[in-house]
Design a protein around this motif. Structure first.
Motif, PDB file in Angstrom:
ATOM      1  N   GLY A 138      18.872   5.503 -12.666  1.00  0.00           N
ATOM      2  CA  GLY A 138      18.593   6.082 -11.359  1.00  0.00           C
ATOM      3  C   GLY A 138      17.118   6.108 -11.020  1.00  0.00           C
ATOM      4  N   GLY A 139      16.299   5.558 -11.899  1.00  0.00           N
ATOM      5  CA  GLY A 139      14.868   5.530 -11.649  1.00  0.00           C
ATOM      6  C   GLY A 139      14.120   6.739 -12.187  1.00  0.00           C
ATOM      7  N   GLU A 140      14.840   7.772 -12.606  1.00  0.00           N
ATOM      8  CA  GLU A 140      14.198   8.968 -13.142  1.00  0.00           C
ATOM      9  C   GLU A 140      13.675   8.690 -14.556  1.00  0.00           C
ATOM     10  OE1 GLU A 140      15.254  13.551 -14.406  1.00  0.00           O
ATOM     11  OE2 GLU A 140      16.755  12.362 -13.373  1.00  0.00           O
ATOM     12  N   VAL A 141      12.468   9.141 -14.809  1.00  0.00           N
ATOM     13  CA  VAL A 141      11.848   8.942 -16.121  1.00  0.00           C
ATOM     14  C   VAL A 141      12.147  10.145 -16.998  1.00  0.00           C
ATOM     15  CG1 VAL A 141       9.670   8.673 -17.354  1.00  0.00           C
ATOM     16  CG2 VAL A 141      10.029   7.471 -15.202  1.00  0.00           C
ATOM     17  N   ARG A 142      12.859   9.902 -18.096  1.00  0.00           N
ATOM     18  CA  ARG A 142      13.146  10.964 -19.077  1.00  0.00           C
ATOM     19  C   ARG A 142      12.511  10.686 -20.421  1.00  0.00           C
ATOM     20  NH1 ARG A 142      18.542  12.382 -20.644  1.00  0.00           N
ATOM     21  NH2 ARG A 142      17.420  13.884 -21.882  1.00  0.00           N
ATOM     22  N   TYR A 143      12.138   9.428 -20.669  1.00  0.00           N
ATOM     23  CA  TYR A 143      11.569   9.036 -21.952  1.00  0.00           C
ATOM     24  C   TYR A 143      10.309   8.209 -21.732  1.00  0.00           C
ATOM     25  CZ  TYR A 143      16.092  10.506 -23.734  1.00  0.00           C
ATOM     26  OH  TYR A 143      17.198  11.243 -24.027  1.00  0.00           O
ATOM     27  N   ALA A 144       9.487   8.185 -22.759  1.00  0.00           N
ATOM     28  CA  ALA A 144       8.277   7.363 -22.726  1.00  0.00           C
ATOM     29  C   ALA A 144       7.958   6.913 -24.142  1.00  0.00           C
ATOM     30  CB  ALA A 144       7.108   8.153 -22.154  1.00  0.00           C
ATOM     31  N   VAL A 145       7.358   5.747 -24.251  1.00  0.00           N
ATOM     32  CA  VAL A 145       6.875   5.230 -25.532  1.00  0.00           C
ATOM     33  C   VAL A 145       5.353   5.232 -25.473  1.00  0.00           C
ATOM     34  CG1 VAL A 145       6.761   3.231 -27.057  1.00  0.00           C
ATOM     35  CG2 VAL A 145       8.906   3.796 -25.907  1.00  0.00           C
ATOM     36  N   VAL A 146       4.744   5.772 -26.500  1.00  0.00           N
ATOM     37  CA  VAL A 146       3.286   5.801 -26.588  1.00  0.00           C
ATOM     38  C   VAL A 146       2.893   5.094 -27.879  1.00  0.00           C
ATOM     39  CG1 VAL A 146       1.236   7.263 -26.774  1.00  0.00           C
ATOM     40  CG2 VAL A 146       3.133   7.947 -25.292  1.00  0.00           C
ATOM     41  N   TRP A 173       8.745   9.884 -26.661  1.00  0.00           N
ATOM     42  CA  TRP A 173       8.648  11.186 -26.016  1.00  0.00           C
ATOM     43  C   TRP A 173       9.871  11.405 -25.133  1.00  0.00           C
ATOM     44  CZ3 TRP A 173       4.149  14.478 -25.905  1.00  0.00           C
ATOM     45  CH2 TRP A 173       3.063  14.009 -26.648  1.00  0.00           C
ATOM     46  N   GLU A 174      10.294  12.655 -25.040  1.00  0.00           N
ATOM     47  CA  GLU A 174      11.388  13.040 -24.152  1.00  0.00           C
ATOM     48  C   GLU A 174      10.868  14.113 -23.190  1.00  0.00           C
ATOM     49  OE1 GLU A 174      15.940  14.827 -24.309  1.00  0.00           O
ATOM     50  OE2 GLU A 174      14.664  15.042 -26.070  1.00  0.00           O
ATOM     51  N   LYS A 175      11.221  13.971 -21.929  1.00  0.00           N
ATOM     52  CA  LYS A 175      10.855  14.995 -20.952  1.00  0.00           C
ATOM     53  C   LYS A 175      11.878  16.115 -21.053  1.00  0.00           C
ATOM     54  CE  LYS A 175       9.615  15.677 -16.156  1.00  0.00           C
ATOM     55  NZ  LYS A 175       9.516  15.052 -14.828  1.00  0.00           N
ATOM     56  N   THR A 176      11.418  17.290 -21.432  1.00  0.00           N
ATOM     57  CA  THR A 176      12.296  18.447 -21.622  1.00  0.00           C
ATOM     58  C   THR A 176      11.915  19.543 -20.623  1.00  0.00           C
ATOM     59  OG1 THR A 176      10.867  19.625 -23.183  1.00  0.00           O
ATOM     60  CG2 THR A 176      12.311  17.918 -24.111  1.00  0.00           C
ATOM     61  N   ALA A 177      12.680  20.606 -20.612  1.00  0.00           N
ATOM     62  CA  ALA A 177      12.361  21.749 -19.750  1.00  0.00           C
ATOM     63  C   ALA A 177      11.003  22.337 -20.124  1.00  0.00           C
ATOM     64  CB  ALA A 177      13.452  22.815 -19.862  1.00  0.00           C
ATOM     65  N   GLY A 178      10.599  22.176 -21.381  1.00  0.00           N
ATOM     66  CA  GLY A 178       9.308  22.678 -21.855  1.00  0.00           C
ATOM     67  C   GLY A 178       8.191  21.660 -21.754  1.00  0.00           C
ATOM     68  N   LEU A 184       0.824  -1.199   0.000  1.00  0.00           N
ATOM     69  CA  LEU A 184       0.000   0.000   0.000  1.00  0.00           C
ATOM     70  C   LEU A 184       0.863   1.256   0.000  1.00  0.00           C
ATOM     71  CD1 LEU A 184      -2.861   1.172   0.145  1.00  0.00           C
ATOM     72  CD2 LEU A 184      -2.676   1.061   2.637  1.00  0.00           C
ATOM     73  N   LEU A 185       1.918   1.256   0.803  1.00  0.00           N
ATOM     74  CA  LEU A 185       2.822   2.403   0.858  1.00  0.00           C
ATOM     75  C   LEU A 185       3.547   2.613  -0.460  1.00  0.00           C
ATOM     76  CD1 LEU A 185       4.313   1.996   4.444  1.00  0.00           C
ATOM     77  CD2 LEU A 185       2.733   3.770   3.648  1.00  0.00           C
ATOM     78  N   LEU A 186       3.984   1.510  -1.083  1.00  0.00           N
ATOM     79  CA  LEU A 186       4.677   1.628  -2.362  1.00  0.00           C
ATOM     80  C   LEU A 186       3.747   2.147  -3.446  1.00  0.00           C
ATOM     81  CD1 LEU A 186       6.921  -1.563  -2.426  1.00  0.00           C
ATOM     82  CD2 LEU A 186       7.642   0.813  -2.162  1.00  0.00           C
ATOM     83  N   ALA A 187       2.508   1.696  -3.442  1.00  0.00           N
ATOM     84  CA  ALA A 187       1.548   2.148  -4.449  1.00  0.00           C
ATOM     85  C   ALA A 187       1.300   3.651  -4.325  1.00  0.00           C
ATOM     86  CB  ALA A 187       0.245   1.378  -4.318  1.00  0.00           C
ATOM     87  N   GLY A 188       1.375   4.159  -3.107  1.00  0.00           N
ATOM     88  CA  GLY A 188       1.164   5.586  -2.892  1.00  0.00           C
ATOM     89  C   GLY A 188       2.460   6.356  -2.743  1.00  0.00           C
ATOM     90  N   SER A 189       3.579   5.729  -3.092  1.00  0.00           N
ATOM     91  CA  SER A 189       4.874   6.374  -2.926  1.00  0.00           C
ATOM     92  C   SER A 189       5.023   7.549  -3.882  1.00  0.00           C
ATOM     93  CB  SER A 189       6.005   5.372  -3.174  1.00  0.00           C
ATOM     94  OG  SER A 189       6.106   5.079  -4.545  1.00  0.00           O
ATOM     95  N   PRO A 190       5.872   8.487  -3.529  1.00  0.00           N
ATOM     96  CA  PRO A 190       6.093   9.632  -4.419  1.00  0.00           C
ATOM     97  C   PRO A 190       6.528   9.205  -5.829  1.00  0.00           C
ATOM     98  CG  PRO A 190       7.055  10.065  -2.267  1.00  0.00           C
ATOM     99  CD  PRO A 190       6.596   8.633  -2.269  1.00  0.00           C
ATOM    100  N   ARG A 191       7.336   8.153  -5.919  1.00  0.00           N
ATOM    101  CA  ARG A 191       7.807   7.710  -7.233  1.00  0.00           C
ATOM    102  C   ARG A 191       6.640   7.173  -8.068  1.00  0.00           C
ATOM    103  NH1 ARG A 191      13.299   4.672  -7.638  1.00  0.00           N
ATOM    104  NH2 ARG A 191      13.950   6.812  -7.489  1.00  0.00           N
ATOM    105  N   ALA A 192       5.770   6.353  -7.457  1.00  0.00           N
ATOM    106  CA  ALA A 192       4.608   5.815  -8.175  1.00  0.00           C
ATOM    107  C   ALA A 192       3.658   6.943  -8.561  1.00  0.00           C
ATOM    108  CB  ALA A 192       3.895   4.776  -7.327  1.00  0.00           C
ATOM    109  N   MET A 193       3.469   7.892  -7.659  1.00  0.00           N
ATOM    110  CA  MET A 193       2.584   9.011  -7.960  1.00  0.00           C
ATOM    111  C   MET A 193       3.183   9.889  -9.054  1.00  0.00           C
ATOM    112  SD  MET A 193       1.384   9.665  -4.057  1.00  0.00           S
ATOM    113  CE  MET A 193       0.459  11.142  -4.258  1.00  0.00           C
ATOM    114  N   ALA A 194       4.487  10.088  -9.022  1.00  0.00           N
ATOM    115  CA  ALA A 194       5.143  10.883 -10.058  1.00  0.00           C
ATOM    116  C   ALA A 194       5.006  10.210 -11.416  1.00  0.00           C
ATOM    117  CB  ALA A 194       6.615  11.094  -9.715  1.00  0.00           C
TER     118      ALA A 194
END
Length: 155
Positions: A107-115, A140-145, A15-25
């Protein structure tokens, strides 16, 4: 009794992991991409190719793969303008079967996505592009914009 405590502890941990900041992000990131696609669809349906293209990264290496390969934001924009020159040729765009897959780095950070998904154009006129239905995969790439498409493969 002991198994019951372990089961309760495991349930609490899940339950805690499902509501973790990383999962929510991650959920927020997928939502942001879905919202960008909804805005893109709305722009197309208004006949606004420039606003439709705001989801693409304005860079020389942004790539569109269709019947041909086009490189660069400007080349892709001009192709859309040429192939869908009138509102009748643009018609009404609908996306379906949308699937967003976030791609975390080491590092677990999401910078790209496939749709992936499907598109349908309901229209009364055709220019050079006669296809009204197809599938797409977008990188997709996560950019400053915000989230931007860097690779579009539509067939």
């Amino acid at each position: 009794m002991k198994n019951s405590r372990w089961g309760s502890a495991l349930a609490l941990l899940l339950l805690l992991l499902a509501g973790s900041p990383r999962a929510m992000a991650a959920s927020d990131e997928a939502t942001a991409i879905r919202q960008a696609m909804a805005a893109q669809q709305a722009a197309w349906n208004r006949g606004d190719v420039d606003a439709f293209m705001q989801t693409y990264k304005d860079a020389p290496d942004t790539t569109f793969v269709g019947r041909t390969v086009r490189k660069g934001y400007r080349a892709i924009l001009e192709s859309y303008r040429r192939h869908y020159a009138t509102r009748a040729q643009m018609g009404r765009l609908t996306y379906s079967d949308l699937d967003v897959r976030l791609l975390p780095g080491a590092g677990g950070e999401v910078r790209y996505a496939v749709v992936t998904g499907r598109f349908h154009l309901d229209r009364t006129a055709h220019g050079e592009v006669a296809q009204d239905d197809g599938i797409y995969s977008l990188l997709w790439e996560k950019t400053a914009g915000g989230w931007k498409i860097i690779l579009d493969h539509t067939s």
